[in-house]
Design an enzyme around this catalytic site. Structure first.
Site, PDB file in Angstrom:
ATOM      1  N   ASN A   1       0.861  -1.192   0.000  1.00  0.00           N
ATOM      2  CA  ASN A   1       0.000   0.000   0.000  1.00  0.00           C
ATOM      3  C   ASN A   1       0.897   1.243   0.000  1.00  0.00           C
ATOM      4  OD1 ASN A   1       0.599   0.747   2.843  1.00  0.00           O
ATOM      5  ND2 ASN A   1      -0.334  -1.256   3.194  1.00  0.00           N
TER       6      ASN A   1
ATOM      7  N   ASP B   1      -3.839  -6.713   4.740  1.00  0.00           N
ATOM      8  CA  ASP B   1      -4.827  -7.613   5.336  1.00  0.00           C
ATOM      9  C   ASP B   1      -4.820  -8.982   4.672  1.00  0.00           C
ATOM     10  OD1 ASP B   1      -5.980  -5.900   7.316  1.00  0.00           O
ATOM     11  OD2 ASP B   1      -6.793  -4.717   5.663  1.00  0.00           O
TER      12      ASP B   1
ATOM     13  N   LYS C   1       9.080 -16.424 -11.647  1.00  0.00           N
ATOM     14  CA  LYS C   1       8.292 -15.269 -12.084  1.00  0.00           C
ATOM     15  C   LYS C   1       7.093 -15.735 -12.919  1.00  0.00           C
ATOM     16  CE  LYS C   1       8.732 -11.138 -14.878  1.00  0.00           C
ATOM     17  NZ  LYS C   1       9.533 -10.494 -15.919  1.00  0.00           N
TER      18      LYS C   1
ATOM     19  N   PHE D   1      -4.577   2.777  14.745  1.00  0.00           N
ATOM     20  CA  PHE D   1      -4.964   3.757  13.729  1.00  0.00           C
ATOM     21  C   PHE D   1      -6.103   3.161  12.916  1.00  0.00           C
ATOM     22  CE2 PHE D   1      -2.234   7.500  13.072  1.00  0.00           C
ATOM     23  CZ  PHE D   1      -1.332   7.312  14.095  1.00  0.00           C
TER      24      PHE D   1
ATOM     25  N   LYS E   1     -13.345  -0.762  15.460  1.00  0.00           N
ATOM     26  CA  LYS E   1     -11.952  -1.233  15.639  1.00  0.00           C
ATOM     27  C   LYS E   1     -11.479  -0.993  17.072  1.00  0.00           C
ATOM     28  CE  LYS E   1     -10.874  -0.727  10.768  1.00  0.00           C
ATOM     29  NZ  LYS E   1     -10.310   0.060   9.688  1.00  0.00           N
TER      30      LYS E   1
ATOM     31  N   LYS F   1     -10.544  -4.433  18.945  1.00  0.00           N
ATOM     32  CA  LYS F   1      -9.115  -4.681  19.178  1.00  0.00           C
ATOM     33  C   LYS F   1      -8.710  -4.331  20.621  1.00  0.00           C
ATOM     34  CE  LYS F   1      -8.237  -4.176  14.236  1.00  0.00           C
ATOM     35  NZ  LYS F   1      -7.208  -4.272  13.219  1.00  0.00           N
TER      36      LYS F   1
HETATM   37  O1  PMT Z   1       2.891   5.911   6.645  1.00  0.00           O
HETATM   38  P1  PMT Z   1       2.271   7.211   6.193  1.00  0.00           P
HETATM   39  O2  PMT Z   1       2.468   7.470   4.714  1.00  0.00           O
HETATM   40  O3  PMT Z   1       2.728   8.367   7.044  1.00  0.00           O
HETATM   41  O4  PMT Z   1       0.689   7.100   6.367  1.00  0.00           O
HETATM   42  C1  PMT Z   1       0.139   7.010   7.632  1.00  0.00           C
HETATM   43  C2  PMT Z   1      -0.996   5.984   7.704  1.00  0.00           C
HETATM   44  C3  PMT Z   1      -2.150   6.436   6.842  1.00  0.00           C
HETATM   45  C4  PMT Z   1      -0.483   4.619   7.230  1.00  0.00           C
HETATM   46  C5  PMT Z   1      -1.393   5.883   9.215  1.00  0.00           C
HETATM   47  O5  PMT Z   1      -1.817   7.159   9.651  1.00  0.00           O
HETATM   48  C6  PMT Z   1      -2.506   4.862   9.418  1.00  0.00           C
HETATM   49  O6  PMT Z   1      -3.682   5.164   9.351  1.00  0.00           O
HETATM   50  N1  PMT Z   1      -2.097   3.580   9.726  1.00  0.00           N
HETATM   51  C7  PMT Z   1      -3.041   2.462   9.845  1.00  0.00           C
HETATM   52  C8  PMT Z   1      -3.536   2.047   8.503  1.00  0.00           C
HETATM   53  C9  PMT Z   1      -4.386   0.795   8.615  1.00  0.00           C
HETATM   54  O7  PMT Z   1      -3.904  -0.254   8.334  1.00  0.00           O
HETATM   55  O8  PMT Z   1      -5.581   0.970   9.111  1.00  0.00           O
HETATM   56  P2  PMT Z   1      -6.631  -0.239   9.294  1.00  0.00           P
HETATM   57  O9  PMT Z   1      -7.884   0.472   9.567  1.00  0.00           O
HETATM   58  O10 PMT Z   1      -6.573  -1.178   8.133  1.00  0.00           O
HETATM   59  O11 PMT Z   1      -6.123  -1.032  10.576  1.00  0.00           O
HETATM   60  C10 PMT Z   1      -6.542  -0.725  11.888  1.00  0.00           C
HETATM   61  C11 PMT Z   1      -5.420  -0.946  12.891  1.00  0.00           C
HETATM   62  O12 PMT Z   1      -5.121  -2.365  12.938  1.00  0.00           O
HETATM   63  C12 PMT Z   1      -4.132  -0.268  12.543  1.00  0.00           C
HETATM   64  O13 PMT Z   1      -3.564   0.222  13.737  1.00  0.00           O
HETATM   65  C13 PMT Z   1      -3.289  -1.378  11.928  1.00  0.00           C
HETATM   66  O14 PMT Z   1      -1.874  -1.166  12.192  1.00  0.00           O
HETATM   67  C14 PMT Z   1      -3.760  -2.608  12.675  1.00  0.00           C
HETATM   68  N2  PMT Z   1      -3.669  -3.840  11.865  1.00  0.00           N
HETATM   69  C15 PMT Z   1      -4.349  -3.957  10.694  1.00  0.00           C
HETATM   70  C16 PMT Z   1      -4.283  -5.147   9.972  1.00  0.00           C
HETATM   71  C17 PMT Z   1      -3.499  -6.198  10.486  1.00  0.00           C
HETATM   72  N3  PMT Z   1      -3.396  -7.350   9.812  1.00  0.00           N
HETATM   73  N4  PMT Z   1      -2.839  -6.055  11.633  1.00  0.00           N
HETATM   74  C18 PMT Z   1      -2.916  -4.907  12.338  1.00  0.00           C
HETATM   75  O15 PMT Z   1      -2.290  -4.768  13.415  1.00  0.00           O
END
Ligand code: PMT
Length: 398
Positions: A209, A278, A288, A321, A335, A339
């Protein structure tokens, strides 16, 4: 308290220049060494002799007189300083700094400075509100300069409004917090995750991403500033490691999961700013994939690291986040609960200057106790400092 600290005080040409004399005295009284640089315009308002008498040091004003006095002035002054304060900072001074113009001793020395730079603007209200001046302030903020905003009041021009130099005790307090950062997180072990993960499809392709790591690296820096022991678990990004952090570099979600879980029992706070993939391809092709091969990609879920931390939580503070394009509040709250977090920082990806690969972010905090707090668009480091402030509040650290 400030003994051993070297402050360079830049004085530019505004009526508030006379107040810089008292400011200089406050630093001297507190034990700091002050070296004053005056612009030609500043000398129209106050004489160098006044600053020389108060600071007990020669006043610097001439770019070309350097070698007789203090190595090459602009390099020598910049190298020794713990803080570079410009008060008052005129619109002209802000414009030159924002544009990188170095045409006198003050502007040249700031460019050579490696220490924090604090600016206390003072000017006429209309000038301060002018969009060019505001853009310059935004630019400088994004580059890490700190500001003590001017206040409302009577101005020398007879008008009343914003633009008056901030009270000297506010400037002095802001300077002190940069010179003597309160290490309130000393002893706190904080783990931050940052950046994207990469999930291999074949030896040359992967799923990922747009995360640049900027948000997570800023959080690591803000935590180090306050004395925390910081571990930064980072996906593949091009940013340099912030000074003072323990780096753990990973590539895939599974590697991030293993790294974070293995450290978890020794951690007090986790901030999960990483954008973890995810899904990953169900199988990684050894060779390849050819263009005329099977184009269907079968995906499986990656472990949800944060959900796992939430399940295994003992006393840790968990901050997640949420990166959303719609239903920000509902998704963030789901979330937060699912979580088992104390705080979720939601970025609305549809906002200008928010989310992935920007220098700024626009976030809203949702707390476990039901409180909510919207922040304006801010540089990511400023957002990071706000997150650290909230973590301290959650942990009852003043
Ligand atoms: O890195 P930058 O360019 O500065 O951008 C910042 C950002 C947009 C990446 C950051 O601000 C942000 O939002 N990070 C979380 C992005 C995300 O994956 O969001 P989510 O809504 O999909 O996940 C929710 C939370 O679960 C997040 O804290 C994520 O780290 C965590 N997660 C998600 C999936 C997974 N398999 N394991 C996790 O721990």
């Amino acid at each position: 308290m400030l003994s051993g600290k070297q402050v360079v005080l830049g004085v530019t040409g505004g009526i508030a220049a006379y107040k810089a004399v008292e400011l200089c005295r406050l630093f001297i009284k507190d034990g700091a060494t002050v070296r004053v640089i005056m612009t030609a315009a500043a000398k129209q308002f106050v004489t160098p002799l006044t600053f020389q008498t108060v600071s007990g040091n020669l006043v610097y004003d001439d770019l070309f007189a350097g070698s007789q006095r203090y190595t090459v002035d602009h390099v020598g002054l910049a190298q020794g300083a713990n803080l570079f304060l410009i008060a008052p900072a005129t619109a002209n001074c802000l414009g030159k700094l924002a544009a990188g113009i170095a045409d006198d001793l003050l502007s040249t020395t700031v460019l050579a400075a490696g220490c924090p730079v604090l600016l206390a603007p003072a000017m006429n209200t209309k000038m301060f509100e002018n969009s060019t001046v505001q853009e310059n302030i935004d630019k400088l903020t994004l580059r890490g300069y700190s500001f003590v905003a001017p206040v409302e009041g009577e101005l020398a021009c007879g008008e009343s409004g914003g633009g008056r130099l901030a009270p000297l005790d506010s400037i002095f307090a802001a300077a002190k917090s940069l010179l003597l950062p309160a290490l309130e997180l000393r002893g706190v072990r904080l783990l931050v995750t940052a950046g994207p993960t990469r999930e291999a499809i074949d030896p040359v392709r992967y799923l990922t991403n747009h995360s640049s790591g900027k948000m997570g690296y800023a959080i690591a820096q803000a935590a180090v500033e306050q004395g925390a022991e910081v571990t930064l678990v980072s996906g593949p990004v091009t940013l340099p490691a912030p000074a003072g952090v323990r780096m753990v570099r990973v590539t895939t979600a599974q590697e991030m999961y293993a790294a974070v879980l293995s450290l978890y029992s020794e951690i007090d706070v986790v901030v999960k700013a990483a954008a973890v993939a995810d899904y990953r391809p169900a199988t990684v092709q050894e060779a390849k994939i050819k263009k005329d091969g099977d184009m269907a990609l079968s995906l499986v879920r990656t472990p949800d690291i944060l959900a796992e931390l939430g399940k295994r939580k003992q006393n840790q503070v968990l901050v997640g986040f949420a990166a959303e394009t719609d239903n920000l509040r509902e998704n963030a709250l789901v979330k937060l609960a699912r979580k088992n977090l104390e705080l979720i920082v939601a970025n609305d990806l549809t906002e200008d200057g928010a989310g992935f690969n920007t220098d700024t972010n626009v976030v809203k905090f949702y707390f476990k106790d039901g409180q909510e707090k919207q922040l304006p668009r801010m540089p990511k480091l400023a957002v990071a400092r706000e997150i650290i402030r909230e973590i301290k509040r959650i942990m009852n650290i003043v």
